[in-house]
Scaffold this motif. Structure first.
Motif, mmCIF file in Angstrom:
data_model
loop_
_atom_site.group_PDB
_atom_site.id
_atom_site.type_symbol
_atom_site.label_atom_id
_atom_site.label_comp_id
_atom_site.label_asym_id
_atom_site.label_seq_id
_atom_site.Cartn_x
_atom_site.Cartn_y
_atom_site.Cartn_z
ATOM 1 N N ARG A 145 0.986 -1.191 -0.070
ATOM 2 C CA ARG A 145 -0.059 -0.033 -0.033
ATOM 3 C C ARG A 145 0.947 1.104 -0.029
ATOM 4 O O ARG A 145 1.381 1.830 1.138
ATOM 5 N N TRP A 146 1.412 1.811 -1.093
ATOM 6 C CA TRP A 146 2.119 2.956 -1.299
ATOM 7 C C TRP A 146 1.520 4.049 -1.167
ATOM 8 O O TRP A 146 0.188 4.519 -1.244
ATOM 9 N N GLU A 147 2.357 5.162 -0.170
ATOM 10 C CA GLU A 147 1.955 6.302 0.117
ATOM 11 C C GLU A 147 3.109 7.356 -0.104
ATOM 12 O O GLU A 147 4.247 6.899 0.032
ATOM 13 N N ASP A 148 2.723 8.298 -0.518
ATOM 14 C CA ASP A 148 3.519 9.733 -0.628
ATOM 15 C C ASP A 148 3.893 10.222 0.517
ATOM 16 O O ASP A 148 3.513 11.223 0.836
ATOM 17 N N SER A 149 5.053 9.926 1.436
ATOM 18 C CA SER A 149 5.089 10.316 2.719
ATOM 19 C C SER A 149 6.589 10.397 2.818
ATOM 20 O O SER A 149 7.568 9.577 2.213
ATOM 21 N N GLU A 150 7.254 11.367 3.575
ATOM 22 C CA GLU A 150 8.838 11.212 3.707
ATOM 23 C C GLU A 150 9.460 10.100 4.410
ATOM 24 O O GLU A 150 10.260 9.472 3.990
ATOM 25 N N VAL A 151 8.454 9.483 5.257
ATOM 26 C CA VAL A 151 9.032 8.241 6.024
ATOM 27 C C VAL A 151 7.543 7.454 6.298
ATOM 28 O O VAL A 151 6.695 8.283 6.634
ATOM 29 N N VAL A 152 7.673 6.102 5.855
ATOM 30 C CA VAL A 152 6.667 5.118 6.457
ATOM 31 C C VAL A 152 7.129 4.310 7.227
ATOM 32 O O VAL A 152 8.031 3.338 6.931
ATOM 33 N N VAL A 153 6.589 4.142 8.507
ATOM 34 C CA VAL A 153 7.055 2.854 9.477
ATOM 35 C C VAL A 153 5.784 1.883 9.531
ATOM 36 O O VAL A 153 4.749 2.571 9.921
ATOM 37 N N ASP A 154 5.890 0.735 9.127
ATOM 38 C CA ASP A 154 4.755 -0.158 9.376
ATOM 39 C C ASP A 154 5.641 -1.436 9.988
ATOM 40 O O ASP A 154 6.159 -2.270 9.498
ATOM 41 N N GLY A 155 5.408 -1.353 11.371
ATOM 42 C CA GLY A 155 6.004 -2.284 12.315
ATOM 43 C C GLY A 155 7.562 -2.072 12.127
ATOM 44 O O GLY A 155 7.876 -1.075 12.261
ATOM 45 N N LYS A 156 8.345 -3.127 11.601
ATOM 46 C CA LYS A 156 9.704 -3.045 11.829
ATOM 47 C C LYS A 156 10.255 -2.704 9.977
ATOM 48 O O LYS A 156 11.256 -2.476 9.583
ATOM 49 N N LEU A 157 9.248 -2.444 9.140
ATOM 50 C CA LEU A 157 9.642 -1.811 7.832
ATOM 51 C C LEU A 157 9.491 -0.296 8.167
ATOM 52 O O LEU A 157 8.582 0.033 8.059
ATOM 53 N N ILE A 158 10.659 0.307 7.467
ATOM 54 C CA ILE A 158 10.706 1.692 7.300
ATOM 55 C C ILE A 158 11.202 2.176 5.933
ATOM 56 O O ILE A 158 12.127 1.427 5.423
ATOM 57 N N THR A 159 10.324 2.989 5.316
ATOM 58 C CA THR A 159 10.810 3.274 3.938
ATOM 59 C C THR A 159 10.638 4.639 3.734
ATOM 60 O O THR A 159 9.989 5.525 4.681
ATOM 61 N N SER A 160 11.454 5.135 2.839
ATOM 62 C CA SER A 160 11.604 6.771 2.494
ATOM 63 C C SER A 160 11.700 6.842 0.861
ATOM 64 O O SER A 160 11.785 5.920 0.463
ATOM 65 N N ARG A 161 11.368 8.266 0.489
ATOM 66 C CA ARG A 161 11.430 8.413 -0.976
ATOM 67 C C ARG A 161 12.726 8.597 -1.420
ATOM 68 O O ARG A 161 12.835 8.297 -2.739
ATOM 69 N N ASN A 162 13.298 9.579 -1.046
ATOM 70 C CA ASN A 162 14.553 10.254 -1.663
ATOM 71 C C ASN A 162 15.472 10.934 -0.562
ATOM 72 O O ASN A 162 15.330 11.001 0.430
ATOM 73 N N PRO A 163 16.669 11.499 -1.209
ATOM 74 C CA PRO A 163 17.721 11.893 -0.441
ATOM 75 C C PRO A 163 17.023 13.070 0.672
ATOM 76 O O PRO A 163 17.542 13.354 1.638
ATOM 77 N N ASP A 164 15.912 13.615 0.010
ATOM 78 C CA ASP A 164 15.542 14.696 0.967
ATOM 79 C C ASP A 164 14.930 14.479 2.065
ATOM 80 O O ASP A 164 14.889 15.114 3.108
ATOM 81 N N ASP A 165 14.555 13.064 2.101
ATOM 82 C CA ASP A 165 13.979 12.517 3.190
ATOM 83 C C ASP A 165 14.848 11.727 4.441
ATOM 84 O O ASP A 165 14.610 11.135 5.274
ATOM 85 N N ILE A 166 16.270 11.630 3.938
ATOM 86 C CA ILE A 166 17.278 11.185 4.969
ATOM 87 C C ILE A 166 17.259 11.675 6.273
ATOM 88 O O ILE A 166 17.335 10.746 7.225
ATOM 89 N N PRO A 167 16.963 12.776 6.821
ATOM 90 C CA PRO A 167 16.859 13.194 8.135
ATOM 91 C C PRO A 167 15.669 12.044 8.761
ATOM 92 O O PRO A 167 15.777 11.616 9.869
#
Length: 179
Positions: A145-167
């Protein structure tokens, strides 16, 4: 300030990783006390980054994949770049390494094109996540379930979009390691 002393993190990458997506989270986690190992394919003593539009700097490999054990680490980070994850997802040992972290219920963090490995391993299925926008269809087709957010945390899964989201990405990894 989060103290990650005693925590160990594997960063799985190969040539073509996005420079900032490996080096910046690595430095941020090390500054909090974590030990971060760059893990690469067997035979690689260093790997070369991709810095926006051209080849970047090389990074020393701390451990080759054939000698790496997910049990030795507290978390896994998958940097992006188009070349890096596309190559890694075709390597059975890399896929198995990622799956081992999930099987052990350890944090797995992926940024930019890194979530391609989540599709390859089946870890995207049924999960909320984000990535570089061009992966939206791939991750949705993999059951995510994709979403356009700087960081998404779903349990132990952490995802981000691009270098601007590194912090935000690095903070989410640190929070997961500290909990």
């Amino acid at each position: 300030m989060t103290d990650l002393t005693g925590k160990t993190v594997a960063m799985l990458a190969t040539d073509g990783f996005e420079q900032s997506e490996l080096t910046e989270p690595k430095h941020r986690l090390e500054a909090l006390g974590a030990k971060v190992d760059v893990v690469a394919l067997d035979g690689q003593d260093s790997i070369r980054g991709w810095d926006k539009k051209d080849w970047g700097e090389s990074v020393k490999v701390d451990r080759q994949l054939g000698k790496a054990n997910a049990g030795d680490y507290d978390a896994l980070v998958l940097p992006g770049g188009v070349i890096n994850p596309d190559h890694l997802r075709r390597e059975a040992a890399a896929v198995a390494f990622v799956k081992a972290f999930a099987a052990d219920d350890k944090p797995v963090a992926a940024i930019c094109h890194g979530p391609w490995m989540l599709a390859e391993t089946g870890l995207a299925k049924g999960r909320r996540l984000t990535s570089w926008s061009s992966l939206k269809t791939d991750l949705t087709n993999a059951g995510g379930r994709w979403e356009d957010s700087e960081v998404v945390v779903d349990g132990k899964l952490i995802t981000s979009r691009n270098p601007d989201d590194i912090p935000a990405f690095s903070k989410a990894i640190a929070d997961a390691l500290a909990s």
